[in-house]
Write a protein that holds these residues in place. Structure first.
Motif, mmCIF file in Angstrom:
data_model
loop_
_atom_site.group_PDB
_atom_site.id
_atom_site.type_symbol
_atom_site.label_atom_id
_atom_site.label_comp_id
_atom_site.label_asym_id
_atom_site.label_seq_id
_atom_site.Cartn_x
_atom_site.Cartn_y
_atom_site.Cartn_z
ATOM 1 N N LYS A 257 -34.924 93.676 -20.249
ATOM 2 C CA LYS A 257 -34.001 94.822 -20.166
ATOM 3 C C LYS A 257 -32.566 94.402 -19.886
ATOM 4 N N ASN A 258 -32.217 93.185 -20.286
ATOM 5 C CA ASN A 258 -30.820 92.774 -20.231
ATOM 6 C C ASN A 258 -30.055 93.450 -21.371
ATOM 7 N N VAL A 259 -28.940 94.078 -21.054
ATOM 8 C CA VAL A 259 -28.124 94.715 -22.080
ATOM 9 C C VAL A 259 -27.090 93.689 -22.552
ATOM 10 N N HIS A 260 -27.322 93.125 -23.723
ATOM 11 C CA HIS A 260 -26.405 92.123 -24.252
ATOM 12 C C HIS A 260 -25.165 92.778 -24.849
ATOM 13 N N LEU A 261 -25.339 93.943 -25.455
ATOM 14 C CA LEU A 261 -24.193 94.716 -25.929
ATOM 15 C C LEU A 261 -24.656 96.132 -26.252
ATOM 16 N N GLN A 262 -23.802 97.082 -25.915
ATOM 17 C CA GLN A 262 -24.046 98.480 -26.268
ATOM 18 C C GLN A 262 -22.758 99.025 -26.864
#
Length: 206
Positions: free
Chosen positions: A188-193
């Motif tokens: 659940k790491n957000v690398h890009l949104q």
């Protein structure tokens, strides 16, 4: 979007779950040497590990030293056979993306390509999640989740292309849409949104 409704468990179900847990027997522990030896005997697994590790076997791969991220998303491209790819640069100010509106001809088949860099260490279970909203409608009209996979660090840009999608067609489908895109992983790491927009028209130049 609302979450899944809670499911009440009866005492019988709880008992069954406990029985399942109590009947589970973990596999015998192996030493690291035994695991490595087993891998050497399994040709397909050995080749998979070699392919996954790639340049990482030679040491840490760092493409952009000033960026601490493991995954750096570079670009989104809209790909249609017979036409030049339309690209969004994801390395700048993401708030400007809404000003760049893709035009999609109704009914056309398209793919979305994500270009990214993996550095420092292997990333597992990358996912691309996309929610599409019709202008003026508060709930998404479409949601897709694509399993991108596990990638080793490399000096080169790596890419993932979604399976083909058919753009909706008909007078009711034409109009403006906004998209919320998310590049994440199993942890659940957000690398890009980021958010971007497209417009469905009768033809490319309408």
């Amino acid at each position: 979007m609302s979450g899944e409704p809670e499911v009440a468990h009866t005492p019988e179900e709880d008992t069954e779950e406990e029985e399942i847990k109590s009947s589970y027997k973990p596999p015998p522990e192996k030493t690291i040497e035994e695991i490595l030896a087993a891998d050497q005997e399994d040709e397909s697994l050995r080749k998979y590990k070699e392919a996954l590790l790639g340049q990482a076997q030679a040491g840490a791969v760092i493409v952009e030293p000033d960026d601490p991220r493991k995954v750096i998303v570079k670009k989104l491209a809209l790909c249609v056979v017979g036409r030049d790819d339309v690209e969004l640069d994801l390395t700048g100010d993401l708030t400007d993306l809404k000003k760049q509106v893709f035009v999609i001809k109704e009914g056309v088949q398209y793919r979305i390509r994500i270009d990214f860099i993996v550095q420092r260490e292997i990333v597992h279970g990358l996912k691309y999640v996309q929610k599409t909203y019709r202008l003026g409608v508060p709930v998404p009209v479409d949601k897709m989740t694509h399993m991108v996979g596990s990638y080793p660090p490399k000096t080169e840009i790596q890419s993932y292309t979604t399976p083909p999608e058919d753009a909706p067609s008909g007078m009711m489908a034409r109009g403006s849409y906004s998209v919320n895109s998310l590049f994440t992983d199993d942890d659940k790491n957000v690398h890009l949104q980021w958010e971007w927009s497209f417009e469905i028209k009768k033809d490319w130049k309408d």
